[in-house]
Design a protein around this motif. Sequence first.
Motif, PDB file in Angstrom:
ATOM      1  N   ILE A   1       0.835  -1.198   0.000  1.00 60.06           N
ATOM      2  CA  ILE A   1       0.000   0.000   0.000  1.00 60.06           C
ATOM      3  C   ILE A   1       0.874   1.254   0.000  1.00 60.06           C
ATOM      4  CG2 ILE A   1      -1.588   1.366   1.417  1.00 60.06           C
ATOM      5  CD1 ILE A   1      -2.972  -1.229   2.200  1.00 60.06           C
ATOM      6  N   ALA A   2       2.024   1.178   0.673  1.00 56.08           N
ATOM      7  CA  ALA A   2       2.917   2.335   0.748  1.00 56.08           C
ATOM      8  C   ALA A   2       3.626   2.608  -0.570  1.00 56.08           C
ATOM      9  CB  ALA A   2       3.942   2.117   1.859  1.00 56.08           C
ATOM     10  N   HIS A   3       3.901   1.562  -1.352  1.00 56.15           N
ATOM     11  CA  HIS A   3       4.720   1.718  -2.549  1.00 56.15           C
ATOM     12  C   HIS A   3       3.953   1.617  -3.863  1.00 56.15           C
ATOM     13  CE1 HIS A   3       8.482   1.804  -0.301  1.00 56.15           C
ATOM     14  NE2 HIS A   3       8.043   0.779   0.408  1.00 56.15           N
ATOM     15  N   MET A   4       2.756   1.051  -3.855  1.00 51.43           N
ATOM     16  CA  MET A   4       1.989   0.900  -5.092  1.00 51.43           C
ATOM     17  C   MET A   4       1.117   2.117  -5.368  1.00 51.43           C
ATOM     18  SD  MET A   4       0.569  -3.024  -5.112  1.00 51.43           S
ATOM     19  CE  MET A   4       1.608  -4.393  -5.598  1.00 51.43           C
ATOM     20  N   ASN A   5       0.974   2.465  -6.649  1.00 54.91           N
ATOM     21  CA  ASN A   5       0.005   3.489  -7.001  1.00 54.91           C
ATOM     22  C   ASN A   5      -1.384   2.849  -7.084  1.00 54.91           C
ATOM     23  OD1 ASN A   5      -0.310   2.301  -9.624  1.00 54.91           O
ATOM     24  ND2 ASN A   5       1.476   3.447 -10.350  1.00 54.91           N
ATOM     25  N   VAL A   6      -2.421   3.641  -7.364  1.00 55.31           N
ATOM     26  CA  VAL A   6      -3.795   3.141  -7.344  1.00 55.31           C
ATOM     27  C   VAL A   6      -3.999   2.011  -8.351  1.00 55.31           C
ATOM     28  CG1 VAL A   6      -6.215   3.711  -7.764  1.00 55.31           C
ATOM     29  CG2 VAL A   6      -4.778   5.281  -6.476  1.00 55.31           C
ATOM     30  N   ARG A   7      -3.531   2.193  -9.568  1.00 51.44           N
ATOM     31  CA  ARG A   7      -3.695   1.158 -10.593  1.00 51.44           C
ATOM     32  C   ARG A   7      -3.043  -0.148 -10.150  1.00 51.44           C
ATOM     33  NH1 ARG A   7      -4.087   0.658 -16.600  1.00 51.44           N
ATOM     34  NH2 ARG A   7      -2.817  -1.151 -17.218  1.00 51.44           N
ATOM     35  N   GLU A   8      -1.845  -0.059  -9.593  1.00 55.63           N
ATOM     36  CA  GLU A   8      -1.144  -1.264  -9.157  1.00 55.63           C
ATOM     37  C   GLU A   8      -1.879  -1.953  -8.011  1.00 55.63           C
ATOM     38  OE1 GLU A   8       3.505  -0.079 -10.207  1.00 55.63           O
ATOM     39  OE2 GLU A   8       2.597   0.546  -8.310  1.00 55.63           O
ATOM     40  N   ARG A   9      -2.457  -1.174  -7.091  1.00 55.05           N
ATOM     41  CA  ARG A   9      -3.193  -1.782  -5.975  1.00 55.05           C
ATOM     42  C   ARG A   9      -4.439  -2.504  -6.463  1.00 55.05           C
ATOM     43  NH1 ARG A   9      -2.004   3.157  -3.170  1.00 55.05           N
ATOM     44  NH2 ARG A   9      -4.192   3.784  -3.085  1.00 55.05           N
TER      45      ARG A   9
ATOM     46  N   ALA B   1     -12.620  -0.884  -3.612  1.00 54.77           N
ATOM     47  CA  ALA B   1     -11.933   0.315  -3.124  1.00 54.77           C
ATOM     48  C   ALA B   1     -11.538   0.161  -1.658  1.00 54.77           C
ATOM     49  CB  ALA B   1     -12.836   1.539  -3.313  1.00 54.77           C
ATOM     50  N   ASP B   2     -12.433  -0.395  -0.854  1.00 52.44           N
ATOM     51  CA  ASP B   2     -12.156  -0.588   0.571  1.00 52.44           C
ATOM     52  C   ASP B   2     -10.993  -1.541   0.792  1.00 52.44           C
ATOM     53  OD1 ASP B   2     -14.201   1.112   1.214  1.00 52.44           O
ATOM     54  OD2 ASP B   2     -15.657  -0.457   1.678  1.00 52.44           O
ATOM     55  N   PHE B   3     -10.816  -2.494  -0.106  1.00 53.69           N
ATOM     56  CA  PHE B   3      -9.711  -3.439   0.023  1.00 53.69           C
ATOM     57  C   PHE B   3      -8.416  -2.836  -0.526  1.00 53.69           C
ATOM     58  CE2 PHE B   3      -9.181  -8.170   0.697  1.00 53.69           C
ATOM     59  CZ  PHE B   3      -7.801  -8.145   0.687  1.00 53.69           C
ATOM     60  N   ALA B   4      -8.517  -2.104  -1.622  1.00 54.43           N
ATOM     61  CA  ALA B   4      -7.328  -1.555  -2.273  1.00 54.43           C
ATOM     62  C   ALA B   4      -6.851  -0.254  -1.633  1.00 54.43           C
ATOM     63  CB  ALA B   4      -7.605  -1.329  -3.760  1.00 54.43           C
ATOM     64  N   GLY B   5      -7.617   0.275  -0.686  1.00 57.26           N
ATOM     65  CA  GLY B   5      -7.214   1.500  -0.015  1.00 57.26           C
ATOM     66  C   GLY B   5      -7.305   2.726  -0.899  1.00 57.26           C
TER      67      GLY B   5
ATOM     68  N   VAL C   1      -9.925   2.886 -13.035  1.00 60.70           N
ATOM     69  CA  VAL C   1      -8.904   1.875 -13.315  1.00 60.70           C
ATOM     70  C   VAL C   1      -9.512   0.676 -14.048  1.00 60.70           C
ATOM     71  CG1 VAL C   1      -7.329   0.190 -12.290  1.00 60.70           C
ATOM     72  CG2 VAL C   1      -7.405   2.524 -11.395  1.00 60.70           C
ATOM     73  N   LEU C   2     -10.674   0.198 -13.574  1.00 63.22           N
ATOM     74  CA  LEU C   2     -11.322  -0.942 -14.227  1.00 63.22           C
ATOM     75  C   LEU C   2     -11.701  -0.599 -15.662  1.00 63.22           C
ATOM     76  CD1 LEU C   2     -13.630  -2.354 -11.388  1.00 63.22           C
ATOM     77  CD2 LEU C   2     -11.380  -3.166 -12.103  1.00 63.22           C
ATOM     78  N   SER C   3     -12.183   0.617 -15.887  1.00 67.44           N
ATOM     79  CA  SER C   3     -12.530   1.053 -17.238  1.00 67.44           C
ATOM     80  C   SER C   3     -11.303   1.042 -18.135  1.00 67.44           C
ATOM     81  CB  SER C   3     -13.140   2.457 -17.188  1.00 67.44           C
ATOM     82  OG  SER C   3     -13.421   2.932 -18.491  1.00 67.44           O
TER      83      SER C   3
ATOM     84  N   GLU D   1      -8.005  -1.787 -22.404  1.00 70.26           N
ATOM     85  CA  GLU D   1      -6.741  -2.423 -22.785  1.00 70.26           C
ATOM     86  C   GLU D   1      -6.897  -3.930 -22.984  1.00 70.26           C
ATOM     87  OE1 GLU D   1      -3.576  -1.205 -20.036  1.00 70.26           O
ATOM     88  OE2 GLU D   1      -4.799   0.554 -19.568  1.00 70.26           O
ATOM     89  N   ALA D   2      -8.145  -4.432 -22.855  1.00 72.83           N
ATOM     90  CA  ALA D   2      -8.458  -5.858 -23.034  1.00 72.83           C
ATOM     91  C   ALA D   2      -7.708  -6.744 -22.043  1.00 72.83           C
ATOM     92  CB  ALA D   2      -8.163  -6.298 -24.470  1.00 72.83           C
ATOM     93  N   LEU D   3      -7.495  -6.222 -20.824  1.00 79.14           N
ATOM     94  CA  LEU D   3      -6.832  -7.005 -19.779  1.00 79.14           C
ATOM     95  C   LEU D   3      -7.850  -7.698 -18.871  1.00 79.14           C
ATOM     96  CD1 LEU D   3      -4.025  -4.457 -18.809  1.00 79.14           C
ATOM     97  CD2 LEU D   3      -3.823  -6.496 -20.255  1.00 79.14           C
ATOM     98  N   ILE D   4      -9.062  -7.116 -18.785  1.00 82.24           N
ATOM     99  CA  ILE D   4     -10.135  -7.715 -17.997  1.00 82.24           C
ATOM    100  C   ILE D   4     -11.460  -7.548 -18.734  1.00 82.24           C
ATOM    101  CG2 ILE D   4      -8.968  -7.136 -15.811  1.00 82.24           C
ATOM    102  CD1 ILE D   4     -11.178  -4.957 -15.429  1.00 82.24           C
ATOM    103  N   LYS D   5     -12.483  -8.228 -18.249  1.00 86.36           N
ATOM    104  CA  LYS D   5     -13.850  -8.002 -18.713  1.00 86.36           C
ATOM    105  C   LYS D   5     -14.747  -7.950 -17.491  1.00 86.36           C
ATOM    106  CE  LYS D   5     -15.287 -12.848 -19.356  1.00 86.36           C
ATOM    107  NZ  LYS D   5     -15.847 -13.836 -20.317  1.00 86.36           N
TER     108      LYS D   5
END
Length: 234
Positions: A149-157, A186-190, A199-201, A206-210
């Motif tokens: 949580i300290a080192h990751m940005n929002v997308r990475e979390r 959001a509550d889990f990813a802080g 981020v999900l959008s 980028e066709a990484l998730i659906k």
Amino acid sequence: MKDEQAICYTCANENCFIKKHLHLEQMKQYVQKKHSFVCKKSQQFIIEGAPIQGLYFICKGKVKTVKTGINGREQIVRLTKNGDTIGFRGFGTSKRYLIGAYALEDTVLCNFSNETMMEILQNVPEFTYALMLFYADELNKSENNIRKIAHMNVRERVIDLLLYIHRKFGQINGLIEIELSRKEIADFAGTTEEQVIRVLSSLKKEALIKTVGKRIGILAIPKLQSEIMEHKYF
């Protein structure tokens, strides 16, 4: 909450602490003392700050464990499934639960009272040793989460969370086998619900998730893993 008959000896959860130790003669007397019940979806069965009422073991279902943070906001600290243990934070060292817990779906829970658990810990060394290793592993995971949580940005979390729930619950028919709201993510990813949606959008474009309603499916695990590889996501 409705009582439910859940028999340890026919339980399919080989990872459950109780089931793992049923081969021991001493355990027979303790499993007869447990209380099993059904907790409906979204129902809270552990209230943060309430007196400890023993440990809970999930017979069937999914549960989120939460802790109150700044301004009263709940932070999800753990997601659990069949065979997992709930309520161990503070057990044995505190008289009150340090977390709260809600059922994410209709869930069958087995509860062993404080008295029964203390008897097991004092009289079944093999169980006590296994629980000690469990606590050590959970402490290590908690420390790693703080670092991430300290080192990751929002997308990475958010990516880290998606990979975690994929590992934890698996994916069937292209969708991860757990339904989480954007707020719960959001509550889990802080982070905030709005940031999660963005981020999900982006990951979808980028066709990484659906996504199908609240359900999410991962389409490119290696690419997501590569984004957070430096944080040792595994």
